[in-house]
Write an enzyme that holds these catalytic residues in place. Structure first.
Site, PDB file in Angstrom:
ATOM      1  N   GLU A   1     -45.219-120.269   4.881  1.00 20.43           N
ATOM      2  CA  GLU A   1     -46.022-120.328   3.660  1.00 20.43           C
ATOM      3  C   GLU A   1     -45.164-119.779   2.518  1.00 20.43           C
ATOM      4  O   GLU A   1     -44.761-118.616   2.546  1.00 20.43           O
ATOM      5  CB  GLU A   1     -47.269-119.459   3.867  1.00 20.43           C
ATOM      6  CG  GLU A   1     -48.231-119.444   2.723  1.00 20.43           C
ATOM      7  CD  GLU A   1     -49.457-118.582   3.032  1.00 20.43           C
ATOM      8  OE1 GLU A   1     -50.576-119.017   2.749  1.00 20.43           O
ATOM      9  OE2 GLU A   1     -49.294-117.471   3.580  1.00 20.43           O
TER      10      GLU A   1
ATOM     11  N   SER B   1     -47.372-110.614   3.289  1.00 20.67           N
ATOM     12  CA  SER B   1     -48.526-111.458   3.585  1.00 20.67           C
ATOM     13  C   SER B   1     -49.617-111.252   2.543  1.00 20.67           C
ATOM     14  O   SER B   1     -50.648-111.885   2.606  1.00 20.67           O
ATOM     15  CB  SER B   1     -49.049-111.152   4.990  1.00 20.67           C
ATOM     16  OG  SER B   1     -49.154-109.776   5.191  1.00 20.67           O
TER      17      SER B   1
ATOM     18  N   HIS C   1     -43.330-116.481   3.737  1.00 16.16           N
ATOM     19  CA  HIS C   1     -44.213-115.803   4.689  1.00 16.16           C
ATOM     20  C   HIS C   1     -44.231-116.549   6.021  1.00 16.16           C
ATOM     21  O   HIS C   1     -44.751-117.661   6.114  1.00 16.16           O
ATOM     22  CB  HIS C   1     -45.633-115.725   4.078  1.00 16.16           C
ATOM     23  CG  HIS C   1     -46.625-115.038   4.945  1.00 16.16           C
ATOM     24  ND1 HIS C   1     -47.952-115.368   4.963  1.00 16.16           N
ATOM     25  CD2 HIS C   1     -46.475-114.030   5.838  1.00 16.16           C
ATOM     26  CE1 HIS C   1     -48.577-114.601   5.820  1.00 16.16           C
ATOM     27  NE2 HIS C   1     -47.704-113.783   6.363  1.00 16.16           N
TER      28      HIS C   1
ATOM     29  N   ASN D   1     -53.811-116.106   4.868  1.00 19.25           N
ATOM     30  CA  ASN D   1     -54.465-114.813   5.085  1.00 19.25           C
ATOM     31  C   ASN D   1     -55.811-114.704   4.382  1.00 19.25           C
ATOM     32  O   ASN D   1     -56.674-113.940   4.801  1.00 19.25           O
ATOM     33  CB  ASN D   1     -53.540-113.665   4.661  1.00 19.25           C
ATOM     34  CG  ASN D   1     -52.592-113.310   5.795  1.00 19.25           C
ATOM     35  OD1 ASN D   1     -52.820-113.715   6.930  1.00 19.25           O
ATOM     36  ND2 ASN D   1     -51.551-112.598   5.497  1.00 19.25           N
TER      37      ASN D   1
HETATM   38  N1  CAA Z   1     -41.869-114.651  20.908  1.00 19.45           N
HETATM   39  C1  CAA Z   1     -41.341-115.836  21.294  1.00 19.45           C
HETATM   40  N2  CAA Z   1     -42.001-116.731  22.053  1.00 19.45           N
HETATM   41  C2  CAA Z   1     -43.233-116.401  22.445  1.00 19.45           C
HETATM   42  C3  CAA Z   1     -43.860-115.188  22.096  1.00 19.45           C
HETATM   43  C4  CAA Z   1     -43.111-114.291  21.298  1.00 19.45           C
HETATM   44  N3  CAA Z   1     -43.619-113.116  20.895  1.00 19.45           N
HETATM   45  N4  CAA Z   1     -45.107-115.163  22.640  1.00 19.45           N
HETATM   46  C5  CAA Z   1     -45.252-116.329  23.299  1.00 19.45           C
HETATM   47  N5  CAA Z   1     -44.123-117.071  23.175  1.00 19.45           N
HETATM   48  C6  CAA Z   1     -43.895-118.401  23.733  1.00 19.45           C
HETATM   49  C7  CAA Z   1     -43.858-118.359  25.229  1.00 19.45           C
HETATM   50  O1  CAA Z   1     -42.554-118.071  25.709  1.00 19.45           O
HETATM   51  C8  CAA Z   1     -44.309-119.761  25.601  1.00 19.45           C
HETATM   52  O2  CAA Z   1     -43.217-120.661  25.491  1.00 19.45           O
HETATM   53  P1  CAA Z   1     -43.072-121.926  26.484  1.00 19.45           P
HETATM   54  O3  CAA Z   1     -44.243-122.804  26.202  1.00 19.45           O
HETATM   55  O4  CAA Z   1     -41.774-122.498  26.078  1.00 19.45           O
HETATM   56  O5  CAA Z   1     -43.070-121.360  27.863  1.00 19.45           O
HETATM   57  C9  CAA Z   1     -45.294-120.119  24.507  1.00 19.45           C
HETATM   58  O6  CAA Z   1     -44.996-119.246  23.409  1.00 19.45           O
HETATM   59  C10 CAA Z   1     -46.699-119.904  24.957  1.00 19.45           C
HETATM   60  O7  CAA Z   1     -46.808-118.563  25.396  1.00 19.45           O
HETATM   61  P2  CAA Z   1     -47.709-118.047  26.615  1.00 19.45           P
HETATM   62  O8  CAA Z   1     -47.857-119.164  27.613  1.00 19.45           O
HETATM   63  O9  CAA Z   1     -47.185-116.736  27.084  1.00 19.45           O
HETATM   64  O10 CAA Z   1     -49.058-117.680  25.960  1.00 19.45           O
HETATM   65  P3  CAA Z   1     -50.048-118.561  25.137  1.00 19.45           P
HETATM   66  O11 CAA Z   1     -50.029-119.984  25.541  1.00 19.45           O
HETATM   67  O12 CAA Z   1     -51.291-117.791  25.203  1.00 19.45           O
HETATM   68  O13 CAA Z   1     -49.462-118.467  23.651  1.00 19.45           O
HETATM   69  C11 CAA Z   1     -49.365-117.519  21.535  1.00 19.45           C
HETATM   70  C12 CAA Z   1     -49.240-117.249  23.008  1.00 19.45           C
HETATM   71  C13 CAA Z   1     -48.259-118.456  21.075  1.00 19.45           C
HETATM   72  C14 CAA Z   1     -49.207-116.170  20.830  1.00 19.45           C
HETATM   73  C15 CAA Z   1     -50.757-118.189  21.240  1.00 19.45           C
HETATM   74  O14 CAA Z   1     -51.769-117.429  21.812  1.00 19.45           O
HETATM   75  C16 CAA Z   1     -51.049-118.378  19.788  1.00 19.45           C
HETATM   76  O15 CAA Z   1     -50.608-119.326  19.145  1.00 19.45           O
HETATM   77  N6  CAA Z   1     -51.859-117.433  19.203  1.00 19.45           N
HETATM   78  C17 CAA Z   1     -52.203-117.451  17.798  1.00 19.45           C
HETATM   79  C18 CAA Z   1     -51.100-116.772  17.017  1.00 19.45           C
HETATM   80  C19 CAA Z   1     -51.397-116.750  15.550  1.00 19.45           C
HETATM   81  O16 CAA Z   1     -52.450-117.134  15.063  1.00 19.45           O
HETATM   82  N7  CAA Z   1     -50.403-116.259  14.784  1.00 19.45           N
HETATM   83  C20 CAA Z   1     -50.539-116.124  13.354  1.00 19.45           C
HETATM   84  C21 CAA Z   1     -50.937-114.732  13.063  1.00 19.45           C
HETATM   85  S1  CAA Z   1     -51.205-114.495  11.351  1.00 19.45           S
HETATM   86  C22 CAA Z   1     -49.740-113.979  10.771  1.00 19.45           C
HETATM   87  O17 CAA Z   1     -48.779-113.795  11.456  1.00 19.45           O
HETATM   88  C23 CAA Z   1     -49.672-113.806   9.303  1.00 19.45           C
HETATM   89  C24 CAA Z   1     -49.955-112.488   8.782  1.00 19.45           C
HETATM   90  O18 CAA Z   1     -49.470-112.200   7.688  1.00 19.45           O
HETATM   91  C25 CAA Z   1     -50.833-111.512   9.371  1.00 19.45           C
END
Ligand code: CAA
Length: 283
Positions: free
Chosen positions: A152, A119, A140, A190
């Protein structure tokens, strides 16, 4: 070249997520790590995730079984010799990644593409450890990989058009929207996201607001799906710190200085969800 076999180095949350979407897309995937127990845990996790998708009616039982059958495990990097594409998803450490790419370059067939899920670390720098910099690229993914739609892609200085095209095709086949960045610290996402997360830790460190209110601020004020501190817990405090260190070092701008509280928490082993505690506590 058509990609059929993918070898993933690193079976943590990113490696497992990438393996899951790749087997679901029809690729033969090997997930690897340094210990048998790590890869077995990752395999069990992937199976559990696929079973949940079946329960929710999002995957057929048949697709679940064929996907699982496409997954193998490895604790020996030499097993990457047949891979068409290797995706490295290990710790964000330039030296360790460099050593892995040097070994992969010796092990893998000449036409194989070597990708990094880094990242923040320079793809050009990673590629310099190989004799095939034209076939080294950044792929990424975002956490959680099965849910987040983005891939990405980063071109190193010598990455060829052909390698880029293949990475884009793989990204689309695993269901992702692809974007392309030059090899610039933090790439696109990022560089935008992590300074905001770091700033949230500053708000907490300075006593401006509570964890709850900082997170609520961005959830209800900006429609973010989760607050910045909860997101940092999900990504891993160590991962955020590693990215901020690179941004600070590369740009030399104080706006990227990692928050001291972030450093202290990483030192204390409070890495977020994966360690059971970060800004929140987890079971
Ligand atoms: N693995 C697989 N599926 C997952 C999961 C996981 N770890 N966490 C959640 N899900 C799925 C759930 O099963 C659910 O699926 P359905 O709709 O089919 O039932 C769906 O995602 C929504 O989950 P929840 O209802 O439990 O929870 P939520 O609606 O709060 O969503 C989330 C959880 C998807 C994590 C959401 O909060 C979100 O999009 N958050 C932002 C995440 C983000 O910004 N990620 C990028 C991070 S930066 C990065 O990764 C780059 C880096 O280099 C640092």
């Amino acid at each position: 070249m058509t990609i059929q076999k993918i070898y993933i180095v690193g079976s943590g949350q990113m490696g497992s997520g990438i393996a899951q979407v790749a087997i679901q897309a029809g690729y033969q995937v090997t997930i690897s790590d340094v210990q048998e127990s790590f890869v077995e845990k990752a395999k069990a996790n992937i199976k559990k995730k696929l079973a949940r998708l079946v329960e929710k009616g999002k995957l057929t039982k048949e697709d679940q079984e064929t996907s699982v059958a496409r997954l193998t495990t490895s604790i020996n990097l030499n097993d990457a010799k047949d891979a068409d594409l290797v995706i490295e998803a290990i710790v964000e450490n330039e030296k360790i990644k460099g050593e892995v790419f040097q070994k992969l370059d010796e092990i893998c067939k000449e036409e194989a593409i070597l990708a990094s899920n880094t990242s923040s670390i320079s793809i050009t720098q990673i590629a310099a450890n190989t004799k095939r910099p034209d076939k080294v690229i950044g792929m990424h993914f975002f956490n959680p990989v099965p849910v987040m739609k983005l891939l990405e892609i980063t071109r190193g200085l010598s990455t060829s058009d052909k390698t880029l095209k293949i990475a884009e095709e793989v990204g689309q086949k695993v269901g992702k929207v692809t974007i392309v960045s030059k090899d610039s610290p933090g790439f696109i996402v990022n560089r935008l996201l992590d300074p905001m997360l770091n700033e949230a830790v500053y708000l907490l460190d300075e006593g401006v607001a509570t964890v709850d209110d900082i997170d609520k601020g961005m959830i209800y004020g900006c429609n973010h799906p989760m607050g910045p501190l909860a997101l940092t817990d999900l990504i891993g405090l160590d991962v955020l710190l590693a990215v901020m260190e690179v941004l600070y070092q590369e740009y030399g701008d104080p706006k990227y200085r990692p928050c001291p509280l972030l450093r202290r928490m990483v030192k204390a082993g409070k890495l977020g969800k994966k360690s059971g505690e970060g800004f929140y506590k987890y079971d």
